[in-house]
Every structure is written in structure tokens, then in C-alpha cells.
Write a protein that holds these residues in place. Structure first.
Motif, PDB file in Angstrom:
ATOM      1  N   GLY A   1       0.787  -1.075   0.056  1.00 14.74           N
ATOM      2  CA  GLY A   1      -0.096  -0.055  -0.005  1.00 14.74           C
ATOM      3  C   GLY A   1       0.873   1.240  -0.040  1.00 14.74           C
ATOM      4  N   LYS A   2       0.291   2.269   0.510  1.00 18.59           N
ATOM      5  CA  LYS A   2       1.107   3.646   0.794  1.00 18.59           C
ATOM      6  C   LYS A   2       2.041   3.515   1.942  1.00 18.59           C
ATOM      7  N   SER A   3       2.424   2.466   2.582  1.00 16.95           N
ATOM      8  CA  SER A   3       3.073   2.542   3.757  1.00 16.95           C
ATOM      9  C   SER A   3       4.721   3.043   3.610  1.00 16.95           C
ATOM     10  N   PHE A   4       5.475   3.154   4.319  1.00 13.85           N
ATOM     11  CA  PHE A   4       6.860   3.578   4.105  1.00 13.85           C
ATOM     12  C   PHE A   4       7.603   2.604   3.489  1.00 13.85           C
ATOM     13  N   VAL A   5       7.512   1.292   3.814  1.00 13.17           N
ATOM     14  CA  VAL A   5       8.003   0.071   3.156  1.00 13.17           C
ATOM     15  C   VAL A   5       7.581   0.164   1.745  1.00 13.17           C
ATOM     16  N   GLY A   6       6.258   0.407   1.488  1.00 12.37           N
ATOM     17  CA  GLY A   6       5.794   0.408   0.050  1.00 12.37           C
ATOM     18  C   GLY A   6       6.461   1.700  -0.794  1.00 12.37           C
ATOM     19  N   PHE A   7       6.774   2.705  -0.088  1.00 18.09           N
ATOM     20  CA  PHE A   7       7.336   3.835  -0.516  1.00 18.09           C
ATOM     21  C   PHE A   7       8.842   3.718  -1.170  1.00 18.09           C
ATOM     22  N   LYS A   8       9.539   3.135  -0.259  1.00 15.51           N
ATOM     23  CA  LYS A   8      10.913   2.837  -0.549  1.00 15.51           C
ATOM     24  C   LYS A   8      11.036   1.503  -1.563  1.00 15.51           C
ATOM     25  N   GLU A   9      10.306   0.354  -1.595  1.00 14.96           N
ATOM     26  CA  GLU A   9      10.361  -0.525  -2.396  1.00 14.96           C
ATOM     27  C   GLU A   9       9.818  -0.123  -3.744  1.00 14.96           C
ATOM     28  N   ALA A  10       8.866   0.602  -3.804  1.00 15.40           N
ATOM     29  CA  ALA A  10       8.355   1.194  -5.245  1.00 15.40           C
ATOM     30  C   ALA A  10       9.693   2.065  -6.004  1.00 15.40           C
ATOM     31  N   LEU A  11      10.020   2.877  -5.061  1.00 14.92           N
ATOM     32  CA  LEU A  11      11.082   3.818  -5.830  1.00 14.92           C
ATOM     33  C   LEU A  11      12.429   2.807  -5.955  1.00 14.92           C
ATOM     34  N   ALA A  12      12.862   1.846  -5.263  1.00 17.87           N
ATOM     35  CA  ALA A  12      13.689   0.887  -5.733  1.00 17.87           C
ATOM     36  C   ALA A  12      13.602   0.091  -6.922  1.00 17.87           C
ATOM     37  N   PHE A  13      12.238  -0.180  -6.985  1.00 20.10           N
ATOM     38  CA  PHE A  13      11.895  -0.956  -8.194  1.00 20.10           C
ATOM     39  C   PHE A  13      12.071  -0.094  -9.568  1.00 20.10           C
ATOM     40  N   LYS A  14      11.708   1.240  -9.401  1.00 19.57           N
ATOM     41  CA  LYS A  14      11.934   2.205 -10.401  1.00 19.57           C
ATOM     42  C   LYS A  14      13.209   2.517 -10.793  1.00 19.57           C
ATOM     43  N   GLU A  15      14.048   2.499  -9.753  1.00 15.03           N
ATOM     44  CA  GLU A  15      15.377   2.763  -9.767  1.00 15.03           C
ATOM     45  C   GLU A  15      16.238   1.685 -10.529  1.00 15.03           C
ATOM     46  N   SER A  16      15.976   0.223  -9.825  1.00 11.48           N
ATOM     47  CA  SER A  16      16.904  -0.653 -10.152  1.00 11.48           C
ATOM     48  C   SER A  16      16.129  -1.947 -10.643  1.00 11.48           C
ATOM     49  N   GLY A  17      14.823  -1.948 -10.357  1.00 16.33           N
ATOM     50  CA  GLY A  17      14.333  -3.338 -10.380  1.00 16.33           C
ATOM     51  C   GLY A  17      14.646  -4.194  -9.024  1.00 16.33           C
ATOM     52  N   GLY A  18      14.783  -3.153  -8.174  1.00 11.30           N
ATOM     53  CA  GLY A  18      14.986  -3.628  -6.782  1.00 11.30           C
ATOM     54  C   GLY A  18      16.451  -4.495  -6.613  1.00 11.30           C
ATOM     55  N   ASP A  19      17.383  -4.246  -7.378  1.00 11.12           N
ATOM     56  CA  ASP A  19      18.674  -5.113  -7.509  1.00 11.12           C
ATOM     57  C   ASP A  19      19.784  -4.307  -6.665  1.00 11.12           C
ATOM     58  N   TYR A  20      20.145  -5.030  -5.818  1.00 12.43           N
ATOM     59  CA  TYR A  20      21.406  -4.240  -4.924  1.00 12.43           C
ATOM     60  C   TYR A  20      22.455  -4.221  -5.509  1.00 12.43           C
ATOM     61  N   ASN A  21      22.816  -5.063  -6.570  1.00 11.61           N
ATOM     62  CA  ASN A  21      24.097  -5.412  -7.408  1.00 11.61           C
ATOM     63  C   ASN A  21      24.179  -4.447  -8.681  1.00 11.61           C
ATOM     64  N   SER A  22      22.747  -3.466  -8.766  1.00 15.42           N
ATOM     65  CA  SER A  22      22.823  -3.035 -10.185  1.00 15.42           C
ATOM     66  C   SER A  22      23.808  -1.819 -10.120  1.00 15.42           C
ATOM     67  N   VAL A  23      24.434  -1.694 -11.282  1.00 13.81           N
ATOM     68  CA  VAL A  23      25.027  -0.371 -11.785  1.00 13.81           C
ATOM     69  C   VAL A  23      24.555  -0.021 -13.185  1.00 13.81           C
ATOM     70  N   ASN A  24      24.325   1.190 -13.272  1.00  9.59           N
ATOM     71  CA  ASN A  24      23.533   2.061 -14.514  1.00  9.59           C
ATOM     72  C   ASN A  24      24.682   2.375 -15.501  1.00  9.59           C
ATOM     73  N   THR A  25      24.251   2.959 -16.454  1.00 11.76           N
ATOM     74  CA  THR A  25      25.368   3.216 -17.316  1.00 11.76           C
ATOM     75  C   THR A  25      26.083   4.552 -17.154  1.00 11.76           C
ATOM     76  N   TYR A  26      25.525   5.320 -16.119  1.00 12.37           N
ATOM     77  CA  TYR A  26      26.170   6.568 -15.833  1.00 12.37           C
ATOM     78  C   TYR A  26      27.089   6.176 -14.384  1.00 12.37           C
ATOM     79  N   GLY A  27      26.927   4.913 -14.056  1.00  7.09           N
ATOM     80  CA  GLY A  27      27.771   4.619 -12.666  1.00  7.09           C
ATOM     81  C   GLY A  27      26.925   4.742 -11.486  1.00  7.09           C
ATOM     82  N   TYR A  28      25.877   5.078 -11.507  1.00  7.59           N
ATOM     83  CA  TYR A  28      24.999   4.735 -10.292  1.00  7.59           C
ATOM     84  C   TYR A  28      24.730   3.369  -9.636  1.00  7.59           C
ATOM     85  N   LEU A  29      24.843   3.593  -8.385  1.00  7.75           N
ATOM     86  CA  LEU A  29      25.023   2.111  -7.889  1.00  7.75           C
ATOM     87  C   LEU A  29      23.965   1.616  -6.832  1.00  7.75           C
TER      88      LEU A  29
END
Length: 216
Positions: A67-95
Motif C-alpha cells: 500500500g502507501k506505507s513507508f516500506v511500500g514507498f521505498k520498495e516502489a522507488l527501488a523498483f523504479k530505480e533498479s528493479g530492486g537489485d542491490y548489485n545494479s550499476v547503470n550506464t552513468y555509474g549509479y550504484l
């Protein structure tokens, strides 16, 4: 259904009566002409249940509703940023899961990006620390703009914090104070406005403003 139940009850009573009289008269009764064919035996579960929506897409999938909980917030944001992957490094070097830049990591006390990438617990702490720092920097803007409508969306605290994660608190200030005219976009074309809208209405009260927030 009530009619079918009544019919079934009537037939049962009829059979019992015939059996009773057969015992009384010692005659053999042919029951082959008495049938329950056509009766509906589903008395407690209606056929409409077949059209009920399924909770899960398959037996092997599970998606907890945060839902709209804080955990929901950070997980939704993480999914948009990296698909929720702790090991992700994008083409601009963001980690990592939340896609941090090296300079942002330094501001919250992390100076070894390679170790950061291998440490999920530290990545979670970094997200909290960065959000707390951004909330302190944007505290006046949160007070002044939450609840107002800019570019067709209602401004919320979670939208502001998500946009600050994307573009930095300075870009969020410019967006709000220009009433949407200064709309920063990152290297992939994602804008402050999009994050304001996409992450609107989450409960971010868990985050406390902290000018000196550190992950370590």
C-alpha cells in the motif's frame, strides 16, 4: 436453488414412505423410476464464485500488498530505480538498489562504493540517511507546498522526497518555487514532475529531518 431443495426433500420423503409401506406389506418396490437427475446439489457455494478475481497470478508468484506505507514507498522507488537489485550499476555509474551516485554517498559518510555495492544492509541505511538529509533541506518547501497543485498534481511529502532522490533537493526547490516551470530531467529523461506524481501520497512520516544524517 430453494425450489431444487424442496424437490429433493419431497423426493426423499416419498422414497422413505414407499420403503415404510413396503416393509409393512412385504412387497418389493421398484425404485428405478425415482431419480435425482437434474437437481442442483451445490447449496452453499453459488456458481457465481467461478467469476471471482484471483488473488495471485499463479501458485508460484507472491506479491505482498504494501500500500502507501513507508516500506511500500521505498520498495516502489527501488523498483523504479533498479528493479530492486542491490548489485545494479547503470550506464552513468549509479550504484545499488536505490542508484546512488558517489558524491551523494560521500555526503552520508560512505567513501568506498565497491564495498557499498556488496552490502545490502548499508544500502538500506544509506536510503534512510539520504531521505532524512533531504527532508531537512526541504523542510520549508514541504511546509509551504504540500497540498498545493502544480502542473495538475497535488504535491505530497513523499513525492518531494522521491523527486529529491532522483534529482537532488536543489532541483526540487527550483521545481516547486517556479511552480513547475523548472522541471529537471535526468540522463534517461525522467523528470522531477514524473517522480512527484508517481510517488505521491505515501506515508513518509518515518523519516525524521536530520541535517547531519549518516549511513555509517
Amino acid at each position: 436453488m430453494v425450489k431444487n431443495i424442496a424437490s429433493y426433500s419431497t423426493l426423499t420423503l416419498t422414497i422413505l414412505a414407499l420403503l415404510y409401506f413396503s416393509f409393512q406389506s412385504n412387497e418389493t418396490i421398484d425404485l428405478s423410476k425415482y431419480s435425482t437427475e437434474g437437481l442442483d446439489y451445490t447449496y452453499t457455494v453459488g456458481s457465481e464464485t467461478a467469476s471471482l478475481p484471483k488473488t495471485l497470478d499463479s501458485e508460484n508468484s507472491f506479491s505482498p500488498y504494501l500500500g502507501k506505507s513507508f516500506v511500500g514507498f521505498k520498495e516502489a522507488l527501488a523498483f523504479k530505480e533498479s528493479g530492486g537489485d542491490y548489485n545494479s550499476v547503470n550506464t552513468y555509474g549509479y550504484l545499488g538498489k536505490y542508484q546512488f551516485g558517489a558524491e551523494t554517498l560521500k555526503m552520508i559518510g560512505i567513501y568506498n562504493p565497491a564495498k557499498f555495492l556488496k552490502n545490502p544492509r548499508l544500502q538500506e541505511k544509506a536510503f534512510i540517511a539520504n531521505a532524512a538529509r533531504n527532508k531537512w533541506i526541504l523542510r520549508r518547501d514541504i511546509k509551504n507546498f504540500v497540498g498545493k497543485r502544480i502542473n495538475g498534481i497535488i504535491i505530497t511529502e513523499s513525492g518531494i522526497l522521491a523527486a529529491a532522490h532522483l534529482a537532488g533537493p536543489g532541483s526540487v526547490k527550483k521545481y516547486l518555487r517556479s511552480y513547475g516551470l523548472d522541471n529537471f530531467a535526468d540522463g534517461y529523461g525522467t523528470t522531477v514532475h514524473y517522480y512527484m506524481k508517481r510517488f505521491s501520497g505515501y506515508d513518509t512520516s518515518f523519516i525524521k529531518p536530520n541535517q547531519k544524517a549518516k549511513a555509517i
